[in-house]
Design an enzyme around this catalytic site. Structure first.
Site, PDB file in Angstrom:
ATOM      1  N   GLU A   1      -6.376   7.144  -1.394  1.00  0.00           N
ATOM      2  CA  GLU A   1      -6.370   5.820  -0.500  1.00  0.00           C
ATOM      3  C   GLU A   1      -6.741   4.270  -0.735  1.00  0.00           C
ATOM      4  O   GLU A   1      -6.413   3.452  -1.185  1.00  0.00           O
ATOM      5  CB  GLU A   1      -6.820   5.680   1.413  1.00  0.00           C
ATOM      6  CG  GLU A   1      -6.124   6.606   2.074  1.00  0.00           C
ATOM      7  CD  GLU A   1      -4.716   6.640   2.198  1.00  0.00           C
ATOM      8  OE1 GLU A   1      -4.083   5.142   2.715  1.00  0.00           O
ATOM      9  OE2 GLU A   1      -3.901   7.934   2.545  1.00  0.00           O
TER      10      GLU A   1
ATOM     11  N   HIS B   1       0.837  -1.279  -0.392  1.00  0.00           N
ATOM     12  CA  HIS B   1      -0.419   0.062  -0.098  1.00  0.00           C
ATOM     13  C   HIS B   1       0.681   1.445   0.180  1.00  0.00           C
ATOM     14  O   HIS B   1       0.595   2.101  -0.607  1.00  0.00           O
ATOM     15  CB  HIS B   1      -0.736  -0.265   1.301  1.00  0.00           C
ATOM     16  CG  HIS B   1      -1.566   0.825   1.160  1.00  0.00           C
ATOM     17  ND1 HIS B   1      -2.842   0.967   0.958  1.00  0.00           N
ATOM     18  CD2 HIS B   1      -0.944   2.592   1.526  1.00  0.00           C
ATOM     19  CE1 HIS B   1      -3.560   2.474   1.558  1.00  0.00           C
ATOM     20  NE2 HIS B   1      -2.439   3.504   2.165  1.00  0.00           N
ATOM     21  N   GLU B   2       1.979   1.281   0.724  1.00  0.00           N
ATOM     22  CA  GLU B   2       2.817   2.859   0.951  1.00  0.00           C
ATOM     23  C   GLU B   2       3.497   2.603  -0.488  1.00  0.00           C
ATOM     24  O   GLU B   2       3.840   3.766  -1.064  1.00  0.00           O
ATOM     25  CB  GLU B   2       4.282   2.090   1.973  1.00  0.00           C
ATOM     26  CG  GLU B   2       2.826   2.726   3.354  1.00  0.00           C
ATOM     27  CD  GLU B   2       1.946   3.292   3.301  1.00  0.00           C
ATOM     28  OE1 GLU B   2       2.231   4.705   2.984  1.00  0.00           O
ATOM     29  OE2 GLU B   2       0.664   3.306   4.586  1.00  0.00           O
TER      30      GLU B   2
ATOM     31  N   HIS C   1       1.900   5.012  -3.088  1.00  0.00           N
ATOM     32  CA  HIS C   1       1.861   5.637  -2.870  1.00  0.00           C
ATOM     33  C   HIS C   1       3.186   6.077  -3.832  1.00  0.00           C
ATOM     34  O   HIS C   1       2.346   7.608  -3.838  1.00  0.00           O
ATOM     35  CB  HIS C   1       0.925   6.258  -1.499  1.00  0.00           C
ATOM     36  CG  HIS C   1       0.206   5.806  -0.788  1.00  0.00           C
ATOM     37  ND1 HIS C   1      -0.336   6.639  -1.458  1.00  0.00           N
ATOM     38  CD2 HIS C   1       0.098   5.611   0.635  1.00  0.00           C
ATOM     39  CE1 HIS C   1      -1.866   6.535  -0.436  1.00  0.00           C
ATOM     40  NE2 HIS C   1      -1.040   5.617   0.474  1.00  0.00           N
TER      41      HIS C   1
END
Length: 306
Positions: free
Chosen positions: A215, A140-141, A144
């Protein structure tokens, strides 16, 4: 089919529109301050200085504020190993790896681009998550970073930070020295505060709207990258539940960085705050991951950790 993190067209459009609107707001803000303060040199120099500092040092500021430190492979071999695998599959340069000695389970990515990115996790997160859950959070990070939305959020936050600082300065100046000011000065200060409040409010709402979508985009990319949406859903549920049990007074310092976190530090009773949150609700995120899991036929889709 390649697991490489794909660009998200809808996210790109939203980032472009947000930056365009914030750019117009920024020009109007600077022009208003020049008219009110009658010193374009002061306004431009201060604004440019803050923008440059935020662009070049945002990663260091975030790490310092969250007590994060860079860690080497010898100290955290499992953490480095997961990031290495994910970066290889996603075709991303490896970010700087950092750990924050905080019990609050969370993670964040920062940096101006993929070549100058930092991914930081808390010791609380490392203690609580299973390996496949940690892989989902790190994916997930990294999403980004790949989507470039970390840099966009950092730049977009600049205007709100400046407006907020001006509001504070104007307020304390009036409180501490209001009795010694003439009427014209008081009118200028009131006008500056009014413009700053309006700019802060507009930038606050624009950034929140973009942040909630980014997100969801990162959750989607992470689920596709690892092939295990259920592991990410499990991590979300576990982390959100643990954060909700932390007293709000212990989360206040962390809340300033909610826009960068994997899960916001909202405490037990978010109330109306949820409508202005940097993140979509847990239910929205879990529902999306459930749909992706059904589409993938998750059991037959091994992730990069296999």
């Amino acid at each position: 089919m390649s697991n490489r993190i794909r660009s998200d067209r809808r996210l790109t459009v939203r980032m472009t529109v947000t930056l365009f609107l914030l750019g117009l707001l920024y020009v109007a803000f600077v022009a208003a301050l020049i008219v009110l303060l009658k010193s374009w040199v002061l306004v431009v120099v201060v604004a440019a200085g803050f923008l440059a500092a935020q662009y070049w040092f945002s990663d260091r500021v975030a790490l310092f504020a969250m007590r994060g430190r860079v860690v080497e492979r010898e100290e955290y071999p499992q953490l480095h190993g997961v990031i290495d695998r994910l970066c290889a599959v996603a075709d991303l340069p490896k970010p700087v790896v950092a750990v924050s000695d905080m019990d609050m389970p969370n993670a964040f990515a920062t940096g101006r681009n993929a070549d100058h990115a930092v991914v930081c996790v808390t010791t609380g997160l490392l203690r609580r998550l299973e390996p496949e859950e940690l892989e989902g959070v790190l994916a997930h990070e990294l999403s980004h970073v790949a989507h470039k939305d970390v840099a966009v959020i950092t730049a977009a936050s600049f205007l709100g930070v400046i407006a907020g600082l001006i509001v504070r300065f104007a307020f304390y100046s009036q409180v501490l020295g209001g009795g010694r000011r003439d009427q014209n000065t008081a009118v200028v200060f009131a006008a500056v505060m009014g413009v700053s409040v309006a700019v802060y409010t507009i930038s606050f709402l624009l950034i929140r709207a973009l942040s909630r979508y980014r997100e969801l985009a990162a959750d989607r990319s992470a689920a596709l990258l690892t092939g295990r949406p259920s592991a990410l859903a499990s991590a979300l549920t576990k982390v959100s539940g643990d954060i909700a049990r932390i007293p709000s007074k212990d989360l206040r310092t962390a809340q300033a960085f909610n826009a960068f976190y994997f899960t916001p530090a909202l405490g037990k009773e978010p109330g109306l705050v949820r409508y202005f949150s940097t993140h979509p609700s847990l239910e929205q995120r879990i529902d999306q991951l459930g749909r992706i899991s059904a589409e993938l036929g998750e059991a037959a889709a091994p992730g990069p950790g296999k």
